[in-house]
Design a protein around this motif. Structure first.
Motif, PDB file in Angstrom:
ATOM      1  N   TRP A  76      10.191 -42.390 -33.412  1.00 21.02           N
ATOM      2  CA  TRP A  76       9.822 -43.007 -32.151  1.00 21.02           C
ATOM      3  C   TRP A  76       9.056 -44.255 -32.477  1.00 21.02           C
ATOM      4  O   TRP A  76       8.880 -44.600 -33.547  1.00 21.02           O
ATOM      5  N   LYS A  77       9.093 -45.192 -31.353  1.00 20.05           N
ATOM      6  CA  LYS A  77       8.559 -46.551 -31.818  1.00 20.05           C
ATOM      7  C   LYS A  77       7.091 -46.421 -30.797  1.00 20.05           C
ATOM      8  O   LYS A  77       6.833 -45.895 -29.939  1.00 20.05           O
ATOM      9  N   ALA A  78       6.008 -46.651 -31.723  1.00 18.04           N
ATOM     10  CA  ALA A  78       4.718 -46.538 -31.337  1.00 18.04           C
ATOM     11  C   ALA A  78       4.061 -47.498 -30.437  1.00 18.04           C
ATOM     12  O   ALA A  78       3.106 -47.371 -29.791  1.00 18.04           O
ATOM     13  N   GLY A  79       4.739 -48.517 -30.133  1.00 18.59           N
ATOM     14  CA  GLY A  79       4.188 -49.459 -29.240  1.00 18.59           C
ATOM     15  C   GLY A  79       5.496 -50.613 -29.254  1.00 18.59           C
ATOM     16  O   GLY A  79       6.331 -50.728 -29.561  1.00 18.59           O
ATOM     17  N   PRO A  80       5.280 -51.506 -28.112  1.00 16.05           N
ATOM     18  CA  PRO A  80       6.242 -52.674 -27.876  1.00 16.05           C
ATOM     19  C   PRO A  80       6.392 -53.573 -29.190  1.00 16.05           C
ATOM     20  O   PRO A  80       7.389 -54.002 -29.586  1.00 16.05           O
ATOM     21  N   GLY A  81       5.071 -53.845 -30.154  1.00 11.16           N
ATOM     22  CA  GLY A  81       5.324 -54.378 -31.098  1.00 11.16           C
ATOM     23  C   GLY A  81       5.293 -53.677 -32.470  1.00 11.16           C
ATOM     24  O   GLY A  81       5.165 -54.098 -33.637  1.00 11.16           O
ATOM     25  N   GLY A  82       5.196 -52.083 -32.214  1.00  2.74           N
ATOM     26  CA  GLY A  82       5.253 -51.575 -33.408  1.00  2.74           C
ATOM     27  C   GLY A  82       6.427 -51.139 -34.220  1.00  2.74           C
ATOM     28  O   GLY A  82       7.510 -51.455 -33.531  1.00  2.74           O
ATOM     29  N   ARG A  83       6.311 -50.388 -35.267  1.00  2.30           N
ATOM     30  CA  ARG A  83       7.457 -50.225 -36.128  1.00  2.30           C
ATOM     31  C   ARG A  83       7.638 -48.678 -35.717  1.00  2.30           C
ATOM     32  O   ARG A  83       6.997 -47.852 -34.932  1.00  2.30           O
TER      33      ARG A  83
END
Length: 169
Positions: A76-83
């Motif tokens: 999953w992607k942890a946030g809009p700018g996350g990895r």
């Protein structure tokens, strides 16, 4: 209707109504299980967005980094700018040690599992050395985690840390 076209995403209620989720019995809801249908992760790993899109990787594509057995992995992607984050240990290890499957931090205190285990080994948890015994050989680890998997699947509360797990608020 043309095959292979755009298909809108399904919500949880729509998914639970499908034949895949009902195991062939229409109208019977299958309960989602943490560890099988959703990983055991901390709030930091989930990120700020309450609507996280999880990718469930095929069972057995990844091996657990602790017990070295095939496991169900999630991305999953942890946030809009996350990895992208990914689970690296299996459900049995996470429940037994009470750790996050992605970042390996303790779910109760939020410290890395290495720090917590070092404190337990040094006797910080009790007078008898903390009561911490680790399975060292490969055969012993396989037997130990097979027992844990059977106890968790049976819904038993005798699993060490599983009895202390509480839902997050």
């Amino acid at each position: 209707m043309a095959s292979g076209g755009y298909r809108p995403a399904m919500g949880v209620d729509q998914y639970l109504a499908t034949e895949v989720a009902t195991q062939g019995t229409p109208g019977v809801r299958k309960e989602l299980q943490v560890g099988t249908d959703f990983p055991i992760v901390c709030e930091t790993c989930l990120g700020p967005n309450p609507y996280v899109r999880m990718i469930k990787v095929r069972f057995g594509e990844k091996l657990c980094k602790v017990s070295n057995v095939p496991m169900q992995s999630f991305r999953w992607k942890a946030g809009p700018g996350g990895r992208f984050k990914e689970t690296i240990v299996c459900r049995e290890v996470a429940v037994e040690k009470n750790i996050c499957q992605a970042c390996l931090t303790d779910m109760t205190f939020g410290v890395p599992v290495g720090v917590r285990d070092a404190l337990l080994r040094s006797g910080g948890a009790g007078a008898d050395g903390g009561g911490y015994v680790e399975a060292l050989s490969n055969a012993n680890q396989a037997h130990y985690y097979n027992q844990r998997r059977a106890e968790i699947d049976a819904g038993g509360t005798s699993v060490g840390a599983a009895s202390r797990l509480q839902p997050s608020r």
